[in-house]
Design a protein around this motif. Structure first.
Motif, PDB file in Angstrom:
ATOM      1  N   VAL A 180      41.382  34.291  23.053  1.00  0.00           N
ATOM      2  CA  VAL A 180      41.945  34.770  21.850  1.00  0.00           C
ATOM      3  C   VAL A 180      42.415  33.273  21.398  1.00  0.00           C
ATOM      4  O   VAL A 180      43.073  32.542  22.304  1.00  0.00           O
ATOM      5  CB  VAL A 180      43.230  35.583  22.000  1.00  0.00           C
ATOM      6  CG1 VAL A 180      44.020  35.750  20.665  1.00  0.00           C
ATOM      7  CG2 VAL A 180      42.655  36.944  22.294  1.00  0.00           C
ATOM      8  N   GLY A 181      42.139  32.877  20.198  1.00  0.00           N
ATOM      9  CA  GLY A 181      42.704  31.484  19.661  1.00  0.00           C
ATOM     10  C   GLY A 181      43.755  31.590  18.633  1.00  0.00           C
ATOM     11  O   GLY A 181      44.116  32.988  18.322  1.00  0.00           O
ATOM     12  N   GLU A 182      44.207  30.571  17.986  1.00  0.00           N
ATOM     13  CA  GLU A 182      45.154  30.674  16.916  1.00  0.00           C
ATOM     14  C   GLU A 182      44.362  30.926  15.472  1.00  0.00           C
ATOM     15  O   GLU A 182      43.089  30.669  15.426  1.00  0.00           O
ATOM     16  CB  GLU A 182      45.970  29.511  16.664  1.00  0.00           C
ATOM     17  CG  GLU A 182      46.861  29.107  17.925  1.00  0.00           C
ATOM     18  CD  GLU A 182      48.092  30.159  18.079  1.00  0.00           C
ATOM     19  OE1 GLU A 182      48.324  30.927  16.903  1.00  0.00           O
ATOM     20  OE2 GLU A 182      48.386  30.335  19.425  1.00  0.00           O
ATOM     21  N   PRO A 183      44.619  31.686  14.643  1.00  0.00           N
ATOM     22  CA  PRO A 183      46.226  32.175  14.521  1.00  0.00           C
ATOM     23  C   PRO A 183      46.446  33.670  15.158  1.00  0.00           C
ATOM     24  O   PRO A 183      47.412  34.183  15.264  1.00  0.00           O
ATOM     25  CB  PRO A 183      46.360  32.081  12.987  1.00  0.00           C
ATOM     26  CG  PRO A 183      45.053  32.491  12.510  1.00  0.00           C
ATOM     27  CD  PRO A 183      44.044  31.877  13.505  1.00  0.00           C
ATOM     28  N   LEU A 184      45.297  34.329  15.757  1.00  0.00           N
ATOM     29  CA  LEU A 184      45.439  35.513  15.962  1.00  0.00           C
ATOM     30  C   LEU A 184      46.534  35.402  17.447  1.00  0.00           C
ATOM     31  O   LEU A 184      47.097  36.374  17.470  1.00  0.00           O
ATOM     32  CB  LEU A 184      44.103  35.967  16.737  1.00  0.00           C
ATOM     33  CG  LEU A 184      43.873  37.424  17.432  1.00  0.00           C
ATOM     34  CD1 LEU A 184      44.550  38.229  16.518  1.00  0.00           C
ATOM     35  CD2 LEU A 184      42.672  37.687  17.798  1.00  0.00           C
ATOM     36  N   ARG A 185      46.441  34.550  18.071  1.00  0.00           N
ATOM     37  CA  ARG A 185      47.266  34.578  19.497  1.00  0.00           C
ATOM     38  C   ARG A 185      48.746  34.596  18.956  1.00  0.00           C
ATOM     39  O   ARG A 185      49.556  35.319  19.630  1.00  0.00           O
ATOM     40  CB  ARG A 185      47.058  33.200  20.139  1.00  0.00           C
ATOM     41  CG  ARG A 185      47.827  33.222  21.533  1.00  0.00           C
ATOM     42  CD  ARG A 185      47.578  32.150  22.144  1.00  0.00           C
ATOM     43  NE  ARG A 185      47.998  32.169  23.655  1.00  0.00           N
ATOM     44  CZ  ARG A 185      49.273  32.396  24.055  1.00  0.00           C
ATOM     45  NH1 ARG A 185      50.177  32.068  23.182  1.00  0.00           N
ATOM     46  NH2 ARG A 185      49.203  32.431  25.352  1.00  0.00           N
ATOM     47  N   GLY A 186      49.160  33.871  18.004  1.00  0.00           N
ATOM     48  CA  GLY A 186      50.549  33.889  17.502  1.00  0.00           C
ATOM     49  C   GLY A 186      50.946  35.391  17.002  1.00  0.00           C
ATOM     50  O   GLY A 186      51.764  35.894  17.022  1.00  0.00           O
ATOM     51  N   ALA A 187      49.698  36.094  16.310  1.00  0.00           N
ATOM     52  CA  ALA A 187      50.069  37.220  15.578  1.00  0.00           C
ATOM     53  C   ALA A 187      50.073  38.394  16.592  1.00  0.00           C
ATOM     54  O   ALA A 187      51.160  39.231  16.562  1.00  0.00           O
ATOM     55  CB  ALA A 187      48.976  37.713  14.866  1.00  0.00           C
ATOM     56  N   LEU A 188      49.384  38.137  17.693  1.00  0.00           N
ATOM     57  CA  LEU A 188      49.438  39.277  18.819  1.00  0.00           C
ATOM     58  C   LEU A 188      50.868  38.785  19.987  1.00  0.00           C
ATOM     59  O   LEU A 188      51.632  39.959  19.932  1.00  0.00           O
ATOM     60  CB  LEU A 188      48.422  38.915  19.869  1.00  0.00           C
ATOM     61  CG  LEU A 188      47.104  39.466  19.217  1.00  0.00           C
ATOM     62  CD1 LEU A 188      45.964  39.258  20.179  1.00  0.00           C
ATOM     63  CD2 LEU A 188      47.060  40.694  18.591  1.00  0.00           C
ATOM     64  N   LEU A 189      51.323  37.597  19.745  1.00  0.00           N
ATOM     65  CA  LEU A 189      52.647  37.519  20.632  1.00  0.00           C
ATOM     66  C   LEU A 189      53.734  38.063  19.807  1.00  0.00           C
ATOM     67  O   LEU A 189      54.594  38.641  20.363  1.00  0.00           O
ATOM     68  CB  LEU A 189      52.915  36.161  20.631  1.00  0.00           C
ATOM     69  CG  LEU A 189      52.246  35.120  21.770  1.00  0.00           C
ATOM     70  CD1 LEU A 189      52.192  33.798  21.775  1.00  0.00           C
ATOM     71  CD2 LEU A 189      52.738  35.709  23.234  1.00  0.00           C
TER      72      LEU A 189
END
Length: 193
Positions: A180-189
């Motif tokens: 998982v990269g950004e921006p998905l990582r931030g959304a999942l956090l």
């Protein structure tokens, strides 16, 4: 994330007036919450907005405006909203050609139970698939599955501290893994808040 209630939804008339704008926002939001595992497997991570969009569309298409019908839709879709300790996703097994899709799905029975999440430094987190109803047999699987990944507190803390996150399928019929990269990582956090 709290669950949706009738008060969170737009009436059919208001939704019709705002649908274009709401739909564009929801599609852009979904795009940022999507992880391609491979050519034919995609994860769409659900949250309150993705579920609200789905409910609004179902109410619109089915012309549901009575309280009991709205509550039924909310009961069906609210379980897709993460609760702060998990991530929830829709697995899409996608094949453009219908004949190819039928052949592929016929050979992938049970594949939805072979997904995992992996926080760097931790054991893989097994999936809980299709808790509402079984969508797979030994002979075939569905093109759509609903998934839940439960995270331990230590794994969530590691993610917040920068640990890598990956998802994959541990099955020789479709061995896939994607980080998982950004921006998905931030959304999942944010789903863990």
């Amino acid at each position: 994330m709290h669950k949706l209630s009738r008060d969170d939804l737009l009436s059919l008339e208001r939704y019709a007036a705002q649908r274009g704008e709401f739909r564009a926002r929801a599609i852009a939001h979904k795009r940022a919450r999507t992880l391609s595992l491979g050519t034919h497997a995609t994860l769409l991570f659900e949250d309150r907005l993705t579920v609200q969009y789905q409910v609004q569309e179902m109410l619109r298409v089915e012309r549901i405006f009575e309280a009991a019908g709205i509550e039924e839709e909310l009961a069906a879709y609210n379980p897709l909203i993460p609760d702060g300790r998990n991530l929830k996703a829709t697995l899409l097994l996608e094949y453009a050609d219908e004949a190819e899709r039928r052949r592929a799905l016929a050979g992938l029975g049970g594949i939805e139970h072979r997904l995992f999440a992996q926080v760097d430094g931790f054991d893989p987190i097994p999936v809980r698939a299709d808790e509402d109803l079984d969508r797979s047999t030994d002979a075939k699987t569905s093109a759509v599955h609903f998934l839940r990944f439960e995270f331990a507190d230590a794994a969530i803390a590691a993610l917040r501290g920068g640990a890598a996150l990956a998802f994959g399928i541990d099955d020789p019929r479709m061995p896939l893994r994607a980080t998982v990269g950004e921006p998905l990582r931030g959304a999942l956090l944010a789903d863990f808040d």
